[in-house]
Design a protein around this motif. Structure first.
Motif, PDB file in Angstrom:
ATOM      1  N   GLY A  57      38.499  27.961  44.982  1.00  0.00           N
ATOM      2  CA  GLY A  57      39.823  28.404  45.526  1.00  0.00           C
ATOM      3  C   GLY A  57      39.537  28.667  47.082  1.00  0.00           C
ATOM      4  N   LYS A  58      40.397  28.862  47.708  1.00  0.00           N
ATOM      5  CA  LYS A  58      40.479  29.533  49.064  1.00  0.00           C
ATOM      6  C   LYS A  58      40.295  30.927  49.185  1.00  0.00           C
ATOM      7  CE  LYS A  58      43.621  25.801  50.735  1.00  0.00           C
ATOM      8  NZ  LYS A  58      44.812  25.403  51.405  1.00  0.00           N
ATOM      9  N   CYS A  59      40.444  31.883  47.915  1.00  0.00           N
ATOM     10  CA  CYS A  59      40.378  33.057  47.928  1.00  0.00           C
ATOM     11  C   CYS A  59      41.140  34.000  48.899  1.00  0.00           C
ATOM     12  CB  CYS A  59      38.889  33.477  48.374  1.00  0.00           C
ATOM     13  SG  CYS A  59      37.572  33.088  47.047  1.00  0.00           S
ATOM     14  N   ASN A  60      42.341  33.425  49.043  1.00  0.00           N
ATOM     15  CA  ASN A  60      43.239  33.868  49.826  1.00  0.00           C
ATOM     16  C   ASN A  60      43.613  35.421  49.297  1.00  0.00           C
ATOM     17  OD1 ASN A  60      43.333  31.909  51.699  1.00  0.00           O
ATOM     18  ND2 ASN A  60      45.230  30.688  50.746  1.00  0.00           N
ATOM     19  N   ARG A  61      44.061  35.581  48.107  1.00  0.00           N
ATOM     20  CA  ARG A  61      44.421  36.896  47.472  1.00  0.00           C
ATOM     21  C   ARG A  61      43.370  37.805  47.843  1.00  0.00           C
ATOM     22  NH1 ARG A  61      45.461  32.677  43.828  1.00  0.00           N
ATOM     23  NH2 ARG A  61      47.598  32.612  43.543  1.00  0.00           N
ATOM     24  N   GLY A  62      41.913  37.622  47.458  1.00  0.00           N
ATOM     25  CA  GLY A  62      41.245  38.449  47.813  1.00  0.00           C
ATOM     26  C   GLY A  62      40.853  38.890  49.225  1.00  0.00           C
ATOM     27  N   LEU A  63      40.784  37.881  50.129  1.00  0.00           N
ATOM     28  CA  LEU A  63      40.550  37.963  51.504  1.00  0.00           C
ATOM     29  C   LEU A  63      41.645  38.820  52.039  1.00  0.00           C
ATOM     30  CD1 LEU A  63      39.311  34.327  52.398  1.00  0.00           C
ATOM     31  CD2 LEU A  63      37.941  36.762  52.639  1.00  0.00           C
ATOM     32  N   SER A  64      43.004  38.722  51.571  1.00  0.00           N
ATOM     33  CA  SER A  64      44.075  39.477  52.113  1.00  0.00           C
ATOM     34  C   SER A  64      44.031  41.029  51.940  1.00  0.00           C
ATOM     35  CB  SER A  64      45.344  39.154  51.411  1.00  0.00           C
ATOM     36  OG  SER A  64      45.737  37.725  51.434  1.00  0.00           O
ATOM     37  N   VAL A  65      43.126  41.378  50.795  1.00  0.00           N
ATOM     38  CA  VAL A  65      42.921  42.818  50.891  1.00  0.00           C
ATOM     39  C   VAL A  65      42.221  43.356  52.244  1.00  0.00           C
ATOM     40  CG1 VAL A  65      41.530  44.647  49.505  1.00  0.00           C
ATOM     41  CG2 VAL A  65      42.731  42.762  48.348  1.00  0.00           C
ATOM     42  N   ILE A  66      41.137  42.564  52.412  1.00  0.00           N
ATOM     43  CA  ILE A  66      40.333  42.864  53.678  1.00  0.00           C
ATOM     44  C   ILE A  66      41.177  43.033  54.846  1.00  0.00           C
ATOM     45  CG2 ILE A  66      38.113  42.437  54.910  1.00  0.00           C
ATOM     46  CD1 ILE A  66      37.345  40.785  52.397  1.00  0.00           C
ATOM     47  N   ALA A  86      36.415  46.943  50.130  1.00  0.00           N
ATOM     48  CA  ALA A  86      37.611  46.280  50.222  1.00  0.00           C
ATOM     49  C   ALA A  86      37.247  44.539  49.704  1.00  0.00           C
ATOM     50  CB  ALA A  86      37.933  45.762  51.522  1.00  0.00           C
ATOM     51  N   CYS A  87      36.109  44.208  49.693  1.00  0.00           N
ATOM     52  CA  CYS A  87      35.623  43.017  49.270  1.00  0.00           C
ATOM     53  C   CYS A  87      35.521  42.990  47.812  1.00  0.00           C
ATOM     54  CB  CYS A  87      34.345  42.405  49.913  1.00  0.00           C
ATOM     55  SG  CYS A  87      34.364  42.046  51.599  1.00  0.00           S
ATOM     56  N   THR A  88      35.103  43.967  47.108  1.00  0.00           N
ATOM     57  CA  THR A  88      35.087  44.328  45.641  1.00  0.00           C
ATOM     58  C   THR A  88      36.473  44.514  44.916  1.00  0.00           C
ATOM     59  OG1 THR A  88      32.832  45.596  46.111  1.00  0.00           O
ATOM     60  CG2 THR A  88      34.349  46.070  43.861  1.00  0.00           C
ATOM     61  N   LEU A  89      37.311  45.012  45.803  1.00  0.00           N
ATOM     62  CA  LEU A  89      38.614  45.079  44.949  1.00  0.00           C
ATOM     63  C   LEU A  89      39.537  43.491  45.285  1.00  0.00           C
ATOM     64  CD1 LEU A  89      40.731  48.135  46.144  1.00  0.00           C
ATOM     65  CD2 LEU A  89      39.741  47.574  44.048  1.00  0.00           C
ATOM     66  N   GLY A  90      38.925  42.816  46.476  1.00  0.00           N
ATOM     67  CA  GLY A  90      39.276  41.438  46.404  1.00  0.00           C
ATOM     68  C   GLY A  90      38.758  40.483  45.486  1.00  0.00           C
ATOM     69  N   TRP A  91      37.612  40.802  45.007  1.00  0.00           N
ATOM     70  CA  TRP A  91      37.014  39.998  44.185  1.00  0.00           C
ATOM     71  C   TRP A  91      37.465  40.206  42.591  1.00  0.00           C
ATOM     72  CZ3 TRP A  91      35.155  35.320  44.525  1.00  0.00           C
ATOM     73  CH2 TRP A  91      34.558  35.121  45.548  1.00  0.00           C
ATOM     74  N   CYS A  92      38.044  41.494  42.561  1.00  0.00           N
ATOM     75  CA  CYS A  92      38.595  42.029  41.196  1.00  0.00           C
ATOM     76  C   CYS A  92      39.896  41.081  41.025  1.00  0.00           C
ATOM     77  CB  CYS A  92      39.061  43.385  41.240  1.00  0.00           C
ATOM     78  SG  CYS A  92      37.383  44.564  40.914  1.00  0.00           S
TER      79      CYS A  92
END
Length: 324
Positions: A57-66, A86-92
């Motif tokens: 996917g676009k990983c928008n949710r994860g990148l939004s954390v950062i 921040a990236c780790t929480l995004g990947w979670c």
């Protein structure tokens, strides 16, 4: 590993590159987890399974954390440690895409292990656990309601109404896609989520607005622009458009809906779309969009924290420009 590199190469920003690199580290930790002695075959399965479920996917949710964390801290560049967390929480957040029950259980348990490994010493660790548990429960409940409402073999449009649609959307989409990334960023910034109840409500409303827009684009959007061919009518979805049609239709119009909604026959789909046009649902949507946008902007500007305002406005503007 190759899939993750492809994600990085597809972006021009350092954030996406860092995000992809940290995915590789988290996956490697999973494959080397000493809690279970994996066979070579099971390791290969998990390697492929994680890539298949998490990437793509676009990983928008994860990148939004950062992005949200940067805004809240008032910086353009995070430290190496801040970027990693921040990236780790995004990947979670990205880790919860499910394809099968057992794969889903493995992925969900790995979220807990990631949080334990990298956040256990943080003062907000317990809050992170509570947050992910809360959002997981709400999302699963929304998915359950959606599946029950659209149960194949028990097609009954009389079960569809605005209240049901709103409840499905809020629980299935809003908490996971909108509230969770910002809540993670707030915790990283040292904030207490109990002080941001209004922000939570705004993000839930934003998620509702996003899904209504998504339902509209499924029918009226250009497939080349939105990246898919809409099938909500054929799939018997509890779409905002069909519940609006049911609210406005007379008995003859309702009979057209009951007879044709949920059928893959192009003639049936055309009849439903003709009815939507007859009921002027495009105009109904644009009026809803105008009112929702104005209310969200007013609620956002009423927030005392300017950094939080900026985060919320960035989310809203990304949504609003999708159908422009």
């Amino acid at each position: 590993m190759a899939t993750a590199v492809a994600v990085a190469n597809g972006s021009s920003g350092d954030t996406k590159v860092a995000f992809a690199e940290i995915y590789n580290k988290l996956k490697q930790e999973m494959l080397e987890d000493p809690a279970f002695e994996f066979t070579d075959e099971s390791l290969q399965w998990i390697d492929r399974m994680v890539d298949y479920n998490v990437l793509g996917g676009k990983c928008n949710r994860g990148l939004s954390v950062i992005d949200s964390y940067k805004i809240l801290k008032g910086v353009d560049v995070l430290s190496k440690e801040e970027t990693f967390l921040a990236c780790t929480l995004g990947w979670c957040i990205e880790w919860v895409g499910l394809i099968a029950v057992n794969d889903g259980i493995i992925l969900r348990n790995h979220i807990s292990r990631i949080l334990q490994r990298h956040f256990k010493g943080k003062p907000y660790y317990v809050d992170l656990i509570d947050l992910f548990n809360e959002v997981e429960f709400k999302t699963a409940s929304g998915q359950l309601l959606d599946l029950i409402t659209t149960h194949e073999g028990e097609k009954d449009l009389s079960k569809y109404n605005l209240t049901v649609h709103r409840r499905i959307v809020q629980y299935k989409t809003s908490y996971y896609s909108f509230y969770l990334p910002v809540a993670c960023a707030l915790l990283l910034s040292g904030e207490n989520l109990d002080n941001f109840g209004d922000v939570k409500n705004i993000l839930v409303e934003m998620g509702t607005y996003f899904q209504v827009q998504d339902d509209y684009l499924d029918c009226y959007g250009d497939p080349e622009f939105i990246g898919k061919i809409g099938t909500d009518i054929e799939d018997y979805k509890c779409s905002w458009l069909v519940v609006q049609a049911l609210e406005r239709a007379d008995e003859n119009q309702k009979s057209i809906l009951f007879e044709n909604y949920g059928k893959s026959d192009p003639k049936s789909v055309a009849k439903v779309k003709d009815l939507y046009k007859e009921l002027n649902l495009e105009a109904v949507f644009h009026e809803y969009e105008r009112e929702s946008y104005n209310k969200l902007i007013a609620d956002i500007e009423a927030q005392p924290n300017k950094a939080v305002q900026t985060v919320l406005k960035s989310f809203l503007h990304k949504i609003y420009k999708r159908d422009k």
